[in-house]
Motif scaffolding. Sequence first.
Motif, PDB file in Angstrom:
ATOM      1  N   GLN A  52       0.803  -1.218   0.000  1.00 54.72           N
ATOM      2  CA  GLN A  52       0.000   0.000   0.000  1.00 54.72           C
ATOM      3  C   GLN A  52       0.837   1.269   0.000  1.00 54.72           C
ATOM      4  O   GLN A  52       0.413   2.286  -0.525  1.00 54.72           O
ATOM      5  CB  GLN A  52      -0.866   0.051   1.265  1.00 54.72           C
ATOM      6  N   THR A  90      -2.122   3.226  -3.530  1.00 52.14           N
ATOM      7  CA  THR A  90      -3.397   2.649  -3.937  1.00 52.14           C
ATOM      8  C   THR A  90      -4.162   3.650  -4.800  1.00 52.14           C
ATOM      9  O   THR A  90      -3.697   4.757  -5.044  1.00 52.14           O
ATOM     10  CB  THR A  90      -4.251   2.281  -2.703  1.00 52.14           C
ATOM     11  N   GLN A  92      -7.171   4.840  -3.941  1.00 47.95           N
ATOM     12  CA  GLN A  92      -8.112   5.602  -3.127  1.00 47.95           C
ATOM     13  C   GLN A  92      -7.390   6.279  -1.973  1.00 47.95           C
ATOM     14  O   GLN A  92      -6.366   5.791  -1.498  1.00 47.95           O
ATOM     15  CB  GLN A  92      -9.176   4.672  -2.536  1.00 47.95           C
ATOM     16  N   THR A  94      -6.688   7.044   1.775  1.00 50.18           N
ATOM     17  CA  THR A  94      -6.791   6.124   2.904  1.00 50.18           C
ATOM     18  C   THR A  94      -5.967   6.616   4.083  1.00 50.18           C
ATOM     19  O   THR A  94      -5.054   7.420   3.919  1.00 50.18           O
ATOM     20  CB  THR A  94      -6.321   4.706   2.507  1.00 50.18           C
ATOM     21  N   ASP A  96      -4.981   4.006   6.265  1.00 50.80           N
ATOM     22  CA  ASP A  96      -4.672   2.653   6.732  1.00 50.80           C
ATOM     23  C   ASP A  96      -3.168   2.540   7.010  1.00 50.80           C
ATOM     24  O   ASP A  96      -2.470   1.743   6.407  1.00 50.80           O
ATOM     25  CB  ASP A  96      -5.120   1.630   5.679  1.00 50.80           C
ATOM     26  N   LYS A 159       0.905  -5.392   3.779  1.00 44.36           N
ATOM     27  CA  LYS A 159      -0.322  -6.148   3.538  1.00 44.36           C
ATOM     28  C   LYS A 159      -0.366  -6.504   2.063  1.00 44.36           C
ATOM     29  O   LYS A 159       0.288  -5.862   1.250  1.00 44.36           O
ATOM     30  CB  LYS A 159      -1.558  -5.330   3.908  1.00 44.36           C
ATOM     31  N   TYR A 161      -2.891  -7.236  -1.372  1.00 36.57           N
ATOM     32  CA  TYR A 161      -4.196  -6.882  -1.916  1.00 36.57           C
ATOM     33  C   TYR A 161      -4.893  -8.141  -2.392  1.00 36.57           C
ATOM     34  O   TYR A 161      -4.311  -8.982  -3.073  1.00 36.57           O
ATOM     35  CB  TYR A 161      -4.057  -5.909  -3.080  1.00 36.57           C
ATOM     36  N   ASP A 165     -12.028 -10.930  -0.395  1.00 35.04           N
ATOM     37  CA  ASP A 165     -11.631 -11.588   0.852  1.00 35.04           C
ATOM     38  C   ASP A 165     -12.499 -12.817   1.068  1.00 35.04           C
ATOM     39  O   ASP A 165     -13.520 -13.005   0.403  1.00 35.04           O
ATOM     40  CB  ASP A 165     -11.700 -10.613   2.034  1.00 35.04           C
ATOM     41  N   GLY A 172      -9.704  -5.642  -0.777  1.00 33.42           N
ATOM     42  CA  GLY A 172      -9.057  -4.931   0.318  1.00 33.42           C
ATOM     43  C   GLY A 172      -7.633  -5.406   0.534  1.00 33.42           C
ATOM     44  O   GLY A 172      -7.127  -6.274  -0.183  1.00 33.42           O
ATOM     45  N   TRP A 173      -6.993  -4.819   1.541  1.00 29.35           N
ATOM     46  CA  TRP A 173      -5.616  -5.147   1.918  1.00 29.35           C
ATOM     47  C   TRP A 173      -5.663  -6.005   3.175  1.00 29.35           C
ATOM     48  O   TRP A 173      -6.233  -5.603   4.184  1.00 29.35           O
ATOM     49  CB  TRP A 173      -4.825  -3.865   2.151  1.00 29.35           C
ATOM     50  N   PHE A 174      -5.032  -7.185   3.092  1.00 25.76           N
ATOM     51  CA  PHE A 174      -5.146  -8.177   4.155  1.00 25.76           C
ATOM     52  C   PHE A 174      -3.783  -8.803   4.466  1.00 25.76           C
ATOM     53  O   PHE A 174      -2.787  -8.515   3.824  1.00 25.76           O
ATOM     54  CB  PHE A 174      -6.125  -9.287   3.725  1.00 25.76           C
TER      55      PHE A 174
END
Length: 194
Positions: A52, A90, A92, A94, A96, A159, A161, A165, A172-174
């Motif tokens: 990210q 990314t 968008q 954010t 995060d 994280k 992408y 999920d 999302g980022w996980f």
Amino acid sequence: MLESARSRLKAWLAAGIGTAAAIAVAGLLGAFEARQAQVPVLAPAGPIETGQWLLRPVKAYVSAEKYVYGTLRKPGTKALVFEVDMTNRTAQSTKDYFELLQATRPLLDPATKPYIVLTRDETLSPELHPDIPERMAYVWELPDGAAAPASLGLTVIRKIYKQRDNLYGLPGWFNPSPVGRLTIPVAPDIGGQP
């Protein structure tokens, strides 16, 4: 009698082969975990990619000023500040980035969370827009009597992408995991923000 001896021999061999297989698998898993536990050491002056974010460490210092980037410190504390240039990679806006850096110094309890400030306008925890580098300050509070650490140790977290999920089927980022460890020297208190 011969048949029961053969049965016992087969059972012992099966148990021996099963035990040997279990030991081999346990050894391989142990070696895999040990390999995963080795986290690379990151250069304090170079760029760090986390998926990210693109990070460029700038500096770390201690400040006893009442306000650090417009944020009032608690009485009886001083601030340990880490400045870093961050670029949102990314599509968008954010914010995060709260779990992106984890302090590893014994002086800082890993459960202690810093407050994060945009240095440009002293906004607390803003969303960062895509592809615009911004300087952020991570600020931890230290007891006033504590000696300033010579260096700040940080674990940088990445994280991955996922288009979907497993729980909700949303993108999302996980899966946070360490990119590496970063150690940056800490400048002593110079009476203000350098």
